[in-house]
Design an enzyme around this catalytic site. Sequence first.
Site, PDB file in Angstrom:
ATOM      1  N   SER A  37       8.118  17.453   1.250  1.00  0.00           N
ATOM      2  CA  SER A  37       7.284  18.517   0.663  1.00  0.00           C
ATOM      3  C   SER A  37       5.978  17.923   0.137  1.00  0.00           C
ATOM      4  O   SER A  37       4.943  18.599   0.153  1.00  0.00           O
ATOM      5  CB  SER A  37       8.040  19.316  -0.405  1.00  0.00           C
ATOM      6  OG  SER A  37       8.502  18.504  -1.453  1.00  0.00           O
ATOM      7  N   ARG A 168      15.638   4.405   1.643  1.00  0.00           N
ATOM      8  CA  ARG A 168      16.228   4.636   0.313  1.00  0.00           C
ATOM      9  C   ARG A 168      17.597   3.986   0.288  1.00  0.00           C
ATOM     10  O   ARG A 168      18.572   4.551   0.783  1.00  0.00           O
ATOM     11  CB  ARG A 168      16.382   6.149   0.037  1.00  0.00           C
ATOM     12  CG  ARG A 168      15.095   6.921  -0.042  1.00  0.00           C
ATOM     13  CD  ARG A 168      14.313   6.615  -1.318  1.00  0.00           C
ATOM     14  NE  ARG A 168      13.143   7.462  -1.426  1.00  0.00           N
ATOM     15  CZ  ARG A 168      11.951   7.222  -0.896  1.00  0.00           C
ATOM     16  NH1 ARG A 168      11.763   6.119  -0.190  1.00  0.00           N
ATOM     17  NH2 ARG A 168      10.945   8.054  -1.066  1.00  0.00           N
ATOM     18  N   GLY A 227       0.278  -1.717   1.028  1.00  0.00           N
ATOM     19  CA  GLY A 227      -0.014  -1.549  -0.402  1.00  0.00           C
ATOM     20  C   GLY A 227      -1.514  -1.658  -0.676  1.00  0.00           C
ATOM     21  O   GLY A 227      -2.323  -1.079   0.042  1.00  0.00           O
ATOM     22  N   GLY A 255       4.385   7.960  -4.448  1.00  0.00           N
ATOM     23  CA  GLY A 255       3.729   9.037  -3.709  1.00  0.00           C
ATOM     24  C   GLY A 255       2.576   8.570  -2.822  1.00  0.00           C
ATOM     25  O   GLY A 255       2.073   9.345  -2.027  1.00  0.00           O
ATOM     26  N   ALA A 256       2.185   7.297  -2.960  1.00  0.00           N
ATOM     27  CA  ALA A 256       1.080   6.786  -2.131  1.00  0.00           C
ATOM     28  C   ALA A 256       1.419   6.920  -0.648  1.00  0.00           C
ATOM     29  O   ALA A 256       0.588   7.344   0.158  1.00  0.00           O
ATOM     30  CB  ALA A 256       0.789   5.332  -2.473  1.00  0.00           C
ATOM     31  N   GLY A 257       2.652   6.567  -0.319  1.00  0.00           N
ATOM     32  CA  GLY A 257       3.067   6.594   1.081  1.00  0.00           C
ATOM     33  C   GLY A 257       3.041   8.004   1.667  1.00  0.00           C
ATOM     34  O   GLY A 257       2.683   8.193   2.840  1.00  0.00           O
ATOM     35  N   ASP A 258       3.398   8.996   0.865  1.00  0.00           N
ATOM     36  CA  ASP A 258       3.397  10.383   1.357  1.00  0.00           C
ATOM     37  C   ASP A 258       1.960  10.879   1.545  1.00  0.00           C
ATOM     38  O   ASP A 258       1.657  11.560   2.529  1.00  0.00           O
ATOM     39  CB  ASP A 258       4.140  11.306   0.380  1.00  0.00           C
ATOM     40  CG  ASP A 258       5.585  10.865   0.186  1.00  0.00           C
ATOM     41  OD1 ASP A 258       6.150  10.246   1.106  1.00  0.00           O
ATOM     42  OD2 ASP A 258       6.132  11.132  -0.898  1.00  0.00           O
ATOM     43  N   ASP A 294       3.540  13.106  -8.103  1.00  0.00           N
ATOM     44  CA  ASP A 294       3.443  12.825  -6.657  1.00  0.00           C
ATOM     45  C   ASP A 294       2.453  13.733  -5.946  1.00  0.00           C
ATOM     46  O   ASP A 294       1.819  13.332  -4.981  1.00  0.00           O
ATOM     47  CB  ASP A 294       4.790  13.041  -5.960  1.00  0.00           C
ATOM     48  CG  ASP A 294       5.876  12.112  -6.469  1.00  0.00           C
ATOM     49  OD1 ASP A 294       5.586  11.278  -7.346  1.00  0.00           O
ATOM     50  OD2 ASP A 294       7.006  12.236  -5.971  1.00  0.00           O
TER      51      ASP A 294
HETATM   52  P1  ATP Z   1       5.546   4.756  -1.818  1.00  0.00           P
HETATM   53  O1  ATP Z   1       5.539   3.910  -3.059  1.00  0.00           O
HETATM   54  O2  ATP Z   1       4.914   6.071  -2.035  1.00  0.00           O
HETATM   55  O3  ATP Z   1       6.878   4.824  -1.151  1.00  0.00           O
HETATM   56  P2  ATP Z   1       4.882   3.075   0.427  1.00  0.00           P
HETATM   57  O4  ATP Z   1       5.704   1.904  -0.013  1.00  0.00           O
HETATM   58  O5  ATP Z   1       5.353   3.903   1.545  1.00  0.00           O
HETATM   59  O6  ATP Z   1       4.542   4.007  -0.820  1.00  0.00           O
HETATM   60  P3  ATP Z   1       2.398   1.636   0.083  1.00  0.00           P
HETATM   61  O7  ATP Z   1       2.035   0.539   1.005  1.00  0.00           O
HETATM   62  O8  ATP Z   1       2.811   1.281  -1.298  1.00  0.00           O
HETATM   63  O9  ATP Z   1       3.451   2.569   0.838  1.00  0.00           O
HETATM   64  O10 ATP Z   1       1.175   2.637  -0.072  1.00  0.00           O
HETATM   65  C1  ATP Z   1       0.700   3.424   0.988  1.00  0.00           C
HETATM   66  C2  ATP Z   1      -0.792   3.288   1.104  1.00  0.00           C
HETATM   67  O11 ATP Z   1      -1.418   3.675  -0.136  1.00  0.00           O
HETATM   68  C3  ATP Z   1      -1.244   1.855   1.364  1.00  0.00           C
HETATM   69  O12 ATP Z   1      -1.216   1.580   2.753  1.00  0.00           O
HETATM   70  C4  ATP Z   1      -2.650   1.891   0.783  1.00  0.00           C
HETATM   71  O13 ATP Z   1      -3.542   2.513   1.679  1.00  0.00           O
HETATM   72  C5  ATP Z   1      -2.502   2.816  -0.432  1.00  0.00           C
HETATM   73  N1  ATP Z   1      -2.182   2.002  -1.626  1.00  0.00           N
HETATM   74  C6  ATP Z   1      -0.958   1.753  -2.148  1.00  0.00           C
HETATM   75  N2  ATP Z   1      -1.038   0.967  -3.244  1.00  0.00           N
HETATM   76  C7  ATP Z   1      -2.346   0.712  -3.429  1.00  0.00           C
HETATM   77  C8  ATP Z   1      -3.101  -0.051  -4.417  1.00  0.00           C
HETATM   78  N3  ATP Z   1      -2.501  -0.696  -5.419  1.00  0.00           N
HETATM   79  N4  ATP Z   1      -4.451  -0.067  -4.293  1.00  0.00           N
HETATM   80  C9  ATP Z   1      -5.072   0.577  -3.292  1.00  0.00           C
HETATM   81  N5  ATP Z   1      -4.430   1.291  -2.340  1.00  0.00           N
HETATM   82  C10 ATP Z   1      -3.084   1.382  -2.399  1.00  0.00           C
END
Ligand code: ATP
Length: 316
Positions: A37, A168, A227, A255-258, A294
């Site tokens: 969502s 997960r 990241g 929520g970054a990944g979503d 998120d």
């Molecule tokens: P989530 O914690 O939501 O599960 P994820 O582990 O799937 O995320 P991340 O790599 O943590 O994925 O983050 C996804 C994207 O968000 C990264 O590829 C990057 O573009 C951006 N991002 C995440 N953390 C940061 C940071 N500290 N600074 C800048 N950009 C970030």
Amino acid sequence: NLDVFTFGETMVLFQPEQMMPLEYVHQFPKRIGGAESNVAIGLTKLGHSVMWFSKLGNDSFGRYIHKYVRGEGVDTSSCLFTDKAQTGILFKEQLSPEDMNVYYYRKGSAASLMKPEDLDVTSIAQAKILHISGITPALSETCYVTVIKAIEIAKQNGTKIVFDPNLRLKLWSSEKAKRVFNEIAASADVILPGLDEGQLMTGKIEVEEVAEALMGDGNKTIIIKLGSKGAYLHTKNEKAYIDGFTVKQIVDPVGAGDGFAAGIISGILREEPLHKVVRRANAIGAMVIGVYGDVEGLPTYEAVERFMKPAGNIRD
Ligand code: ATP
């Protein structure tokens, strides 16, 4: 005229504002939590038409989630309510800025009862993209077969498949996750793993080796999330690291990944060059972690464009 179909479990999330063990917390603000969502809301904000499907408990929490997601403009018309089980909930426990625990109360939840016959076949067939998250097949055996059925429908109708593994480990073992992720990845057009997920799937360590292994002999787009470093894009013709954006203050890393997935899917729908698509997804990921919650940080198209411009621009 549907752009994206996605489905999965959204829970009511109780996330205290204080940093302390839950046994001492007295107040639990209520919001929603669910990767699919989040992606659906992110895409809606970016201007796309999205259907999100789930099975919700016929209870106040189920109605709350349904209203919330629908209120963001997502098409929830294929959602089902059941009396057979309750809507899942989760609690977050923040002990320090870096130390967060998640407690699920979702086993046997309404969403875990999703089954292949529940799917809106017409909508999946008409959608341009099917977004699959690796959380859904972990919920139950019937959810797993529902994912496989959705993939079949997409394949038969030329709907592109975007797969975000979303590992997960509270829901299943890494061995089972690995097997199912690779099964889904084989059918996917676009795969969006974090490096750890890619390593689990392939047994490789280096970013470029992981991407190469995920390609198989197919014609896929692999985008590995890194990241703060941004992401690595790998296709048959293009291989590039694409830098992330600097975040002034990380308020909530979840929520970054979503947000990133919503950015990638939006760019594909707009038929933009992939390096540009990944750059915007990086920007959205960075924007999301600068805001509490998120979905609250998910931007509109105009807001991301503004964010990506060098500082000092004056809007008038
Ligand atoms: P989530 O914690 O939501 O599960 P994820 O582990 O799937 O995320 P991340 O790599 O943590 O994925 O983050 C996804 C994207 O968000 C990264 O590829 C990057 O573009 C951006 N991002 C995440 N953390 C940061 C940071 N500290 N600074 C800048 N950009 C970030």
